[in-house]
Write an enzyme that holds these catalytic residues in place. Structure first.
Site, PDB file in Angstrom:
ATOM      1  N   ASP A   1      11.974  10.669  -6.737  1.00 24.25           N
ATOM      2  CA  ASP A   1      11.699   9.947  -5.492  1.00 24.25           C
ATOM      3  C   ASP A   1      12.426   8.602  -5.500  1.00 24.25           C
ATOM      4  O   ASP A   1      11.872   7.590  -5.080  1.00 24.25           O
ATOM      5  CB  ASP A   1      10.188   9.763  -5.312  1.00 24.25           C
ATOM      6  CG  ASP A   1       9.808   9.504  -3.852  1.00 24.25           C
ATOM      7  OD1 ASP A   1      10.631   9.788  -2.949  1.00 24.25           O
ATOM      8  OD2 ASP A   1       8.693   8.992  -3.615  1.00 24.25           O
TER       9      ASP A   1
ATOM     10  N   GLU B   1       0.851  -1.179   0.000  1.00 29.92           N
ATOM     11  CA  GLU B   1       0.000   0.000   0.000  1.00 29.92           C
ATOM     12  C   GLU B   1       0.892   1.236   0.000  1.00 29.92           C
ATOM     13  O   GLU B   1       1.908   1.281   0.678  1.00 29.92           O
ATOM     14  CB  GLU B   1      -0.841  -0.056   1.282  1.00 29.92           C
ATOM     15  CG  GLU B   1      -1.792   1.076   1.434  1.00 29.92           C
ATOM     16  CD  GLU B   1      -2.913   0.721   2.409  1.00 29.92           C
ATOM     17  OE1 GLU B   1      -2.758  -0.263   3.162  1.00 29.92           O
ATOM     18  OE2 GLU B   1      -3.913   1.448   2.402  1.00 29.92           O
ATOM     19  N   GLY B   2       0.532   2.231  -0.812  1.00 30.11           N
ATOM     20  CA  GLY B   2       1.301   3.467  -0.818  1.00 30.11           C
ATOM     21  C   GLY B   2       0.395   4.625  -0.468  1.00 30.11           C
ATOM     22  O   GLY B   2      -0.657   4.423   0.147  1.00 30.11           O
ATOM     23  N   GLY B   3       0.805   5.839  -0.851  1.00 33.71           N
ATOM     24  CA  GLY B   3       0.027   7.019  -0.524  1.00 33.71           C
ATOM     25  C   GLY B   3      -1.427   6.934  -0.991  1.00 33.71           C
ATOM     26  O   GLY B   3      -2.355   6.999  -0.179  1.00 33.71           O
ATOM     27  N   PHE B   4      -1.614   6.767  -2.291  1.00 29.93           N
ATOM     28  CA  PHE B   4      -2.952   6.761  -2.876  1.00 29.93           C
ATOM     29  C   PHE B   4      -3.470   5.368  -3.190  1.00 29.93           C
ATOM     30  O   PHE B   4      -4.659   5.151  -3.326  1.00 29.93           O
ATOM     31  CB  PHE B   4      -2.916   7.472  -4.243  1.00 29.93           C
ATOM     32  CG  PHE B   4      -2.971   8.944  -4.151  1.00 29.93           C
ATOM     33  CD1 PHE B   4      -3.986   9.557  -3.430  1.00 29.93           C
ATOM     34  CD2 PHE B   4      -2.043   9.733  -4.804  1.00 29.93           C
ATOM     35  CE1 PHE B   4      -4.049  10.929  -3.358  1.00 29.93           C
ATOM     36  CE2 PHE B   4      -2.097  11.105  -4.733  1.00 29.93           C
ATOM     37  CZ  PHE B   4      -3.103  11.706  -4.007  1.00 29.93           C
ATOM     38  N   ALA B   5      -2.521   4.468  -3.388  1.00 37.46           N
ATOM     39  CA  ALA B   5      -2.860   3.224  -4.075  1.00 37.46           C
ATOM     40  C   ALA B   5      -2.659   1.986  -3.229  1.00 37.46           C
ATOM     41  O   ALA B   5      -1.899   1.991  -2.258  1.00 37.46           O
ATOM     42  CB  ALA B   5      -1.994   3.114  -5.315  1.00 37.46           C
TER      43      ALA B   5
END
Ligand code: ADP
Length: 320
Positions: A166, A52-56
């Site tokens: 990044d 899981e990341g920031g948005f996704a």
């Protein structure tokens, strides 16, 4: 036997990862078990949860040809603002145009009423950050192998006028053959006219180049990715990023003062230290180019493995 043990352990970890850790309250946002691309008439069966990341959220799927893929799912409720929509379309546009053996392959992109889906190459061995957590440090031969691949991807991105912005161990993935794949183009920028400079402050505190933070008037360009390569090399060999402290403000202060050290108890070669110091130059114009990095003697100072064995997920491989 070691190989068999490593395989069993990898399987266990995969099983743990496959358990969808989403809390119940989020159940309504979970994508369907079979994700369908209506336009192309393709379907992807969800078989595991990858991360899981920031948005996704990223799932492992099997496509109609029985190939395993990764699908990055962005819930539309998370991209309601114009700014977030623009960011997602920029990520898709940039990632879609990049085709390189060391960049996560972008296969398809489609949407349904709830989500936007990006079908990506699956990276079986997770991120290089996961590996660092298990191993604590990488050996110099491994670092040589990974750095050459990372720099290859960076050279290609520069040729395509893309700054990743990044680069960090958490965004470098390992495929089934332990080759590096650069991923997550969520902060990437396209330099549309030669010489253009970017002014947005972005990145991840530990890996952010000083000019992004302190030269906002002048902006930044491709040299920020070179800086991150230096931070990555230090982190691989020492086990933690050079400017790390508890507080973000203190990290920024250290970056501004170029304050980092090579701990005595974690011996690394003099040539590795020399290369890291040359890259972590506060002045972006004084930093080596990607070609100059590859010419550094460190790359010839010890073994250069032709590949990294899967057993490296659990312990230092023996390259001698
Ligand atoms: P975000 O852009 O929201 O930060 P990421 O692209 O970093 O999302 O993905 C979140 C997590 O999903 C990663 O940390 C990783 O564990 C997993 N992941 C992402 N892409 C892949 C892939 N291609 N193969 C395997 N795992 C992946």
């Amino acid at each position: 036997r070691r190989e068999a043990e490593a395989k069993a352990k990898a399987e266990q970890e995969r099983a743990a990862r496959d358990k969808d850790p989403e809390p119940k309250k989020r159940e309504h946002t979970r994508p369907p078990t079979v994700i369908v691309d209506r336009e192309k008439g393709a379907s992807y069966r969800r078989i595991g949860f990858l991360g899981e990341g920031g948005f996704a959220r990223v799932y492992e799927v099997v496509d109609d040809a029985h190939d395993r893929k990764a699908v990055k799912v962005v819930n539309k409720s998370n991209i309601k603002t114009k700014r977030n929509k623009t960011k997602l379309w920029a990520e898709i546009k940039l990632h879609q145009m990049l085709k390189h053996p060391n960049i996560v392959r972008f296969d398809e992109c489609f949407e349904d009423s709830d989500n936007v889906y990006m079908v990506l190459e699956l990276c079986d061995h997770g991120s290089m950050m996961d590996l660092l957590r298990r191993r604590k440090r990488y050996t110099e031969p491994e670092a040589r192998f990974y750095l050459v691949q990372l720099i290859g991807a960076c050279q290609y991105m520069q040729d395509m006028n893309v700054i990743h912005r990044d680069l960090k161990l958490g965004n470098l993935f390992l495929d089934k053959n332990m080759n590096v794949k650069v991923g997550d183009f969520g902060l990437a920028a396209l330099i549309e006219n030669p010489g253009d400079r970017k002014k947005t402050i972005c990145g991840t505190p530990n890996y952010i180049a000083p000019e992004v933070l302190f030269d906002t008037a002048n902006g930044h360009s491709f040299e920020v990715d070179v800086w991150s390569v230096g931070v990555i090399l230090y982190t691989l060999l020492i086990g933690k990023p050079p400017f790390q402290t508890k507080e973000v403000k203190a990290i920024y202060r250290r970056i501004r003062e170029n304050r980092y050290e090579f701990p005595e108890d974690k011996e690394i070669s003099a040539s590795a230290q020399n290369l890291i110091m040359s890259i972590l130059n506060r002045d972006p114009l004084e930093r080596p180019t990607l070609d100059e990095i590859l010419e550094h003697s460190w790359f010839h100072d010890g073994p250069f493995p032709s590949h990294v064995p899967v057993s490296a997920n659990d312990g230092p491989p023996d390259f001698f």
